[in-house]
Design a protein around this motif. Sequence first.
Motif, PDB file in Angstrom:
ATOM      1  N   ASP A   1       0.612   4.400 -12.077  1.00 61.60           N
ATOM      2  CA  ASP A   1       0.123   3.416 -11.117  1.00 61.60           C
ATOM      3  C   ASP A   1      -0.605   4.144  -9.986  1.00 61.60           C
ATOM      4  O   ASP A   1      -0.057   5.055  -9.357  1.00 61.60           O
ATOM      5  CB  ASP A   1       1.312   2.625 -10.560  1.00 61.60           C
ATOM      6  CG  ASP A   1       0.880   1.382  -9.803  1.00 61.60           C
ATOM      7  OD1 ASP A   1      -0.300   1.303  -9.403  1.00 61.60           O
ATOM      8  OD2 ASP A   1       1.716   0.497  -9.609  1.00 61.60           O
ATOM      9  N   ARG A   2      -1.827   3.760  -9.708  1.00 58.79           N
ATOM     10  CA  ARG A   2      -2.596   4.419  -8.660  1.00 58.79           C
ATOM     11  C   ARG A   2      -1.983   4.186  -7.286  1.00 58.79           C
ATOM     12  O   ARG A   2      -1.557   3.073  -6.968  1.00 58.79           O
ATOM     13  CB  ARG A   2      -4.035   3.915  -8.645  1.00 58.79           C
ATOM     14  CG  ARG A   2      -4.796   4.154  -9.935  1.00 58.79           C
ATOM     15  CD  ARG A   2      -6.208   3.594  -9.831  1.00 58.79           C
ATOM     16  NE  ARG A   2      -6.912   3.724 -11.101  1.00 58.79           N
ATOM     17  CZ  ARG A   2      -8.184   3.392 -11.281  1.00 58.79           C
ATOM     18  NH1 ARG A   2      -8.875   2.869 -10.256  1.00 58.79           N
ATOM     19  NH2 ARG A   2      -8.752   3.552 -12.461  1.00 58.79           N
ATOM     20  N   ALA A   3      -1.967   5.229  -6.471  1.00 60.04           N
ATOM     21  CA  ALA A   3      -1.636   5.065  -5.058  1.00 60.04           C
ATOM     22  C   ALA A   3      -2.877   4.564  -4.323  1.00 60.04           C
ATOM     23  O   ALA A   3      -3.964   4.466  -4.901  1.00 60.04           O
ATOM     24  CB  ALA A   3      -1.138   6.375  -4.471  1.00 60.04           C
ATOM     25  N   ASP A   4      -2.716   4.278  -3.027  1.00 61.54           N
ATOM     26  CA  ASP A   4      -3.811   3.674  -2.256  1.00 61.54           C
ATOM     27  C   ASP A   4      -4.473   4.630  -1.285  1.00 61.54           C
ATOM     28  O   ASP A   4      -5.554   4.330  -0.757  1.00 61.54           O
ATOM     29  CB  ASP A   4      -3.275   2.454  -1.504  1.00 61.54           C
ATOM     30  CG  ASP A   4      -2.704   1.407  -2.459  1.00 61.54           C
ATOM     31  OD1 ASP A   4      -3.508   0.736  -3.132  1.00 61.54           O
ATOM     32  OD2 ASP A   4      -1.464   1.301  -2.550  1.00 61.54           O
ATOM     33  N   ALA A   5      -3.848   5.784  -1.035  1.00 63.01           N
ATOM     34  CA  ALA A   5      -4.448   6.792  -0.153  1.00 63.01           C
ATOM     35  C   ALA A   5      -3.728   8.115  -0.370  1.00 63.01           C
ATOM     36  O   ALA A   5      -2.586   8.151  -0.860  1.00 63.01           O
ATOM     37  CB  ALA A   5      -4.351   6.374   1.313  1.00 63.01           C
ATOM     38  N   LEU A   6      -4.410   9.199  -0.001  1.00 60.60           N
ATOM     39  CA  LEU A   6      -3.851  10.545  -0.045  1.00 60.60           C
ATOM     40  C   LEU A   6      -3.850  11.125   1.363  1.00 60.60           C
ATOM     41  O   LEU A   6      -4.912  11.263   1.973  1.00 60.60           O
ATOM     42  CB  LEU A   6      -4.685  11.445  -0.964  1.00 60.60           C
ATOM     43  CG  LEU A   6      -4.589  11.220  -2.470  1.00 60.60           C
ATOM     44  CD1 LEU A   6      -5.743  11.916  -3.185  1.00 60.60           C
ATOM     45  CD2 LEU A   6      -3.250  11.729  -2.993  1.00 60.60           C
ATOM     46  N   PHE A   7      -2.664  11.437   1.870  1.00 66.99           N
ATOM     47  CA  PHE A   7      -2.554  12.133   3.152  1.00 66.99           C
ATOM     48  C   PHE A   7      -1.998  13.526   2.864  1.00 66.99           C
ATOM     49  O   PHE A   7      -0.893  13.662   2.331  1.00 66.99           O
ATOM     50  CB  PHE A   7      -1.621  11.379   4.104  1.00 66.99           C
ATOM     51  CG  PHE A   7      -2.265  10.188   4.784  1.00 66.99           C
ATOM     52  CD1 PHE A   7      -3.434   9.621   4.304  1.00 66.99           C
ATOM     53  CD2 PHE A   7      -1.683   9.634   5.913  1.00 66.99           C
ATOM     54  CE1 PHE A   7      -4.023   8.526   4.920  1.00 66.99           C
ATOM     55  CE2 PHE A   7      -2.260   8.545   6.548  1.00 66.99           C
ATOM     56  CZ  PHE A   7      -3.430   7.983   6.048  1.00 66.99           C
TER      57      PHE A   7
ATOM     58  N   LYS B   1       0.844  -1.183   0.000  1.00 69.84           N
ATOM     59  CA  LYS B   1       0.000   0.000   0.000  1.00 69.84           C
ATOM     60  C   LYS B   1       0.890   1.247   0.000  1.00 69.84           C
ATOM     61  O   LYS B   1       1.797   1.375   0.830  1.00 69.84           O
ATOM     62  CB  LYS B   1      -0.913   0.036   1.226  1.00 69.84           C
ATOM     63  CG  LYS B   1      -1.837  -1.164   1.352  1.00 69.84           C
ATOM     64  CD  LYS B   1      -2.866  -1.218   0.228  1.00 69.84           C
ATOM     65  CE  LYS B   1      -3.829  -2.378   0.428  1.00 69.84           C
ATOM     66  NZ  LYS B   1      -4.834  -2.460  -0.663  1.00 69.84           N
ATOM     67  N   ILE B   2       0.609   2.162  -0.912  1.00 67.42           N
ATOM     68  CA  ILE B   2       1.397   3.396  -1.025  1.00 67.42           C
ATOM     69  C   ILE B   2       0.510   4.571  -0.659  1.00 67.42           C
ATOM     70  O   ILE B   2      -0.569   4.758  -1.240  1.00 67.42           O
ATOM     71  CB  ILE B   2       1.957   3.564  -2.445  1.00 67.42           C
ATOM     72  CG1 ILE B   2       2.925   2.426  -2.758  1.00 67.42           C
ATOM     73  CG2 ILE B   2       2.654   4.920  -2.591  1.00 67.42           C
ATOM     74  CD1 ILE B   2       3.429   2.426  -4.182  1.00 67.42           C
TER      75      ILE B   2
ATOM     76  N   VAL C   1      -9.798   7.271  -3.629  1.00 68.15           N
ATOM     77  CA  VAL C   1      -9.065   6.600  -2.547  1.00 68.15           C
ATOM     78  C   VAL C   1      -9.299   7.335  -1.229  1.00 68.15           C
ATOM     79  O   VAL C   1      -9.665   8.519  -1.227  1.00 68.15           O
ATOM     80  CB  VAL C   1      -7.556   6.533  -2.859  1.00 68.15           C
ATOM     81  CG1 VAL C   1      -7.298   5.643  -4.055  1.00 68.15           C
ATOM     82  CG2 VAL C   1      -6.982   7.928  -3.065  1.00 68.15           C
ATOM     83  N   PRO C   2      -9.075   6.664  -0.092  1.00 66.53           N
ATOM     84  CA  PRO C   2      -9.194   7.358   1.195  1.00 66.53           C
ATOM     85  C   PRO C   2      -8.273   8.576   1.250  1.00 66.53           C
ATOM     86  O   PRO C   2      -7.148   8.549   0.733  1.00 66.53           O
ATOM     87  CB  PRO C   2      -8.765   6.295   2.216  1.00 66.53           C
ATOM     88  CG  PRO C   2      -9.006   4.989   1.525  1.00 66.53           C
ATOM     89  CD  PRO C   2      -8.737   5.232   0.081  1.00 66.53           C
TER      90      PRO C   2
END
Length: 374
Positions: free
Chosen positions: A151-157, A111-112, A311-312
């Motif tokens: 490539d899609r990441a899995d979350a944005l912080f 997970k990125i 994404v979250p």
Amino acid sequence: MSIDRGKAVTLSAITTSSTDARFAAGGRPMPVNLSARLCDDRGDKRIAFLFCHPTADFSRHGLLDHLARHGVAAFGMTTRYVNNDLELLMERCVQDVGRGVAFLREQGYEKIVLTGHSGGASLSCLYQAEAENPTISTTPDGDAFEMGALDRADALFLLAAHPGRAEALTSWLDPAIIDEANPALRNPELDLFADRQLPYDREWLKEYKAAQTARNRRISDYALATLDTLHQSDGPNDAILTVHGTSADPRFIDLTLDTNGRQARTADQVRRLNDAHLSMGRLSTLRSWLSQWSLDHSRASGPDCLGRTRVPACLIEFEKDEIVLPSYIHSYVQARSEGVHREVMPDATHFLIGQPDVEDRLAQRLIALARSHF
């Protein structure tokens, strides 16, 4: 704290022809290498945080070591425009982030989390929006542009996230400047540095903000018109643009505006920043202005791009932030109605300078939030 921990990484990015004749006469393609650092003390492959910013060297970001010491991988990288926004194209920055995401996938991280601090937030949102739903086929000046697969990441912080370079610069533009070729020629009715009583008159502020927006659009119109003229000739296809007065935000002085825990600056301090010969957005090419600083042409509006993602997402507001103010954070919240978590990091200033305890608390909170999502 040492910045030498972790593994130094060099990434080969998409090669482009440099327009800087000092390095690539005749437009000869130049190799593009991106500097990065991977901190992973425990080798846990479940989660990796990726930090990038259009111009800042986030291979030296202060959170990397804290995250690694608390058990997760942290990867900080640069774009090809590190410490140089003169030629910066946000579209190329997206490609560079893509190389970082691809590297972490190659290393086996499951997970990125794209972790956008300050100006890295809008870049992260633009990247994820294009990874989920590609739309870009040209640069803002109309040149064909091939983004390639992302490539899609899995979350944005998003940490201390301003809405984008164009929006941030416009809120800092000095609207009293009425002649770009003669910055000394000023409109006294819009002069922030005249003898004005605090708090500032709210009706005057509406005029001030409208004039800032109008100035941004005048510069953009000039850039487009000049590029059109250049493209019709056999000479240069771009030119240097100088923008004076780029640090005149009334909120720096008046703490009743966009209130948070920041300290006020004096009008004299802000004036010196505004008059400095080199400051944010002061120099760019015409093409670069349109890509990064133009309200109407830059694709890197963080809230708009966040609204295109699924994404979250987590928004962390810094309580004592002197640059990114609550309305900026609110613009992100308004952009996406679901899947966005927002909270405040107590005591945090924008750059976290001299705040190792805050950095450590923030790192632990980011890890807890990531693990709650994965």
